[in-house]
Design an enzyme around this catalytic site. Structure first.
Site, PDB file in Angstrom:
ATOM      1  N   ARG A   1      -4.843  -7.902 -44.374  1.00  0.00           N
ATOM      2  CA  ARG A   1      -4.782  -9.243 -44.952  1.00  0.00           C
ATOM      3  C   ARG A   1      -3.345  -9.490 -45.384  1.00  0.00           C
ATOM      4  O   ARG A   1      -2.628  -8.551 -45.771  1.00  0.00           O
ATOM      5  CB  ARG A   1      -5.709  -9.355 -46.174  1.00  0.00           C
ATOM      6  CG  ARG A   1      -7.179  -9.460 -45.808  1.00  0.00           C
ATOM      7  CD  ARG A   1      -7.510 -10.830 -45.211  1.00  0.00           C
ATOM      8  NE  ARG A   1      -8.912 -10.986 -44.846  1.00  0.00           N
ATOM      9  CZ  ARG A   1      -9.407 -10.864 -43.607  1.00  0.00           C
ATOM     10  NH1 ARG A   1      -8.603 -10.558 -42.596  1.00  0.00           N
ATOM     11  NH2 ARG A   1     -10.691 -11.048 -43.368  1.00  0.00           N
TER      12      ARG A   1
ATOM     13  N   HIS B   1      -3.246 -14.789 -36.661  1.00  0.00           N
ATOM     14  CA  HIS B   1      -4.541 -14.191 -37.040  1.00  0.00           C
ATOM     15  C   HIS B   1      -5.504 -14.150 -35.836  1.00  0.00           C
ATOM     16  O   HIS B   1      -6.577 -14.747 -35.861  1.00  0.00           O
ATOM     17  CB  HIS B   1      -5.175 -14.962 -38.209  1.00  0.00           C
ATOM     18  CG  HIS B   1      -6.141 -14.107 -38.991  1.00  0.00           C
ATOM     19  ND1 HIS B   1      -6.259 -14.149 -40.355  1.00  0.00           N
ATOM     20  CD2 HIS B   1      -7.053 -13.182 -38.595  1.00  0.00           C
ATOM     21  CE1 HIS B   1      -7.194 -13.299 -40.757  1.00  0.00           C
ATOM     22  NE2 HIS B   1      -7.683 -12.708 -39.699  1.00  0.00           N
TER      23      HIS B   1
HETATM   24  C1  GLV Z   1     -10.453 -11.243 -39.457  1.00  0.00           C
HETATM   25  O1  GLV Z   1      -9.481 -11.068 -40.107  1.00  0.00           O
HETATM   26  C2  GLV Z   1     -11.706 -10.697 -39.808  1.00  0.00           C
HETATM   27  O2  GLV Z   1     -11.935 -10.439 -40.987  1.00  0.00           O
HETATM   28  O3  GLV Z   1     -12.515 -10.495 -38.898  1.00  0.00           O
END
Ligand code: GLV
Length: 313
Positions: free
Chosen positions: A228, A276
């Protein structure tokens, strides 16, 4: 008979999810969280990504909540989260394999300094940034040796990297040296030419990747953050890169997301940013995983990725 209520990805995506579930498990009843006439039942499962506090509170009587993310801190951090309702994280073979592929791509990119190639191409510069170092000569340290971390470690090990792992408590992973606990952290960091962050985001791990930690890596090491954004103190990261403490970073997660225009991370010549995207399994793979989880819970078996709200993941 179990019923699955779908909230993940918002109202526009419920029909697509329902069709996919129908193909894989025609007997599983599905319905939309956004149906104004929905009456919740105690044997309902919910499939969610992000939820408002009000929606979370409404889920307090459900059989289980299954999250389409492998990280669930955004749910557990909300005081409205009904901690007595079982919460299961996204998993499955494709989720792990995609993450392993991403980390392999990022590690090879750091090893060969692919960022320099990208910058040179934009500037139309032909210069050989010779790197005569192989993956077998490169030590990768993975922080967070849970389900995903262990899978990624084995993948990189098979490719030829020298891989070790670190986690809070001991765990055996065949072929991988796993360091455990705070006291083992300096030894782990000292030998990590590339540090991969796959920790869960908890009160203990947030902000953990700061200047002091980065300083303990071999000089000029690389960082790959696929955990994260809030694990990393971003100002410390930039300082470490500017001072050469770190040689490069690949960030799939940032604070905030999306990363706003003008953020220094975008333009830093030693940072590669991806939006992401490291590991998002296909809808079909996610559906198969969810159907398996529901099957396990209906048989009163414990799903492997059941969260512990006390632990925070
Ligand atoms: C992405 O970051 C997830 O938590 O799958």
């Amino acid at each position: 008979m179990a019923r699955l209520i779908i909230s993940a990805d918002g109202p526009d995506n419920v029909a697509g999810w329902r069709t996919a579930f129908h193909h894989v498990a025609p007997d599983l009843e599905t319905c939309s969280w956004y149906d104004p006439d929905l009456e919740l039942r105690a044997d309902d499962y919910a499939l969610v990504w992000t939820l408002s506090s009000a929606d979370l509170a409404r889920m307090k009587g459900l059989r289980a909540i299954i999250c389409t993310g492998a990280g669930v801190n955004h749910l557990l951090d909300d005081p409205a989260f009904p901690a007595h309702v079982p919460l299961v994280r996204m998993g499955g073979d494709q989720t792990a394999a995609l993450m392993a592929d991403y980390v392999l791509w990022a590690a090879l990119g750091l090893l060969r300094d692919a960022r320099t190639w990208a910058l040179q191409q934009v500037a139309e510069v032909w210069r050989n940034n010779r790197v005569s170092r192989t993956c077998a000569e490169t030590r990768v340290g993975i922080m967070g040796m849970g389900h995903l971390g262990a899978y990624v470690a084995c993948h990189l090990h098979h490719v030829g990297f020298a891989v070790s792992g670190w986690r809070r408590s001991a765990r055996d992973v065949p072929g991988i040296r796993v360091f455990a606990g705070d006291e083992a952290l300096p030894d782990f960091l000292r030998d990590a030419d590339i540090l991969v962050n796959l920790l869960p985001s908890t009160t203990q791990t947030r902000g953990m990747i700061n200047y002091d930690l980065l300083k303990q890596l071999p000089h000029g090491a690389g960082l790959i953050n696929v955990g994260r954004g809030n694990h990393v103190v971003q100002a410390d990261l930039i300082r470490a890169l500017d001072e050469g403490v770190l040689g490069g970073a690949v960030l799939d997660v940032t604070v905030p997301e999306p990363l706003p225009a003008g953020d220094p991370l975008w333009r830093h010549e030693r940072i590669t940013v991806t939006p992401h995207v490291a590991s998002e399994a296909s809808r079909e793979a996610q559906v198969r995983y969810v159907v398996d989880v529901i099957g396990q819970m209906e048989r009163n078996e414990r799903p492997a990725l059941l969260c512990d709200p006390g632990r925070g993941y």
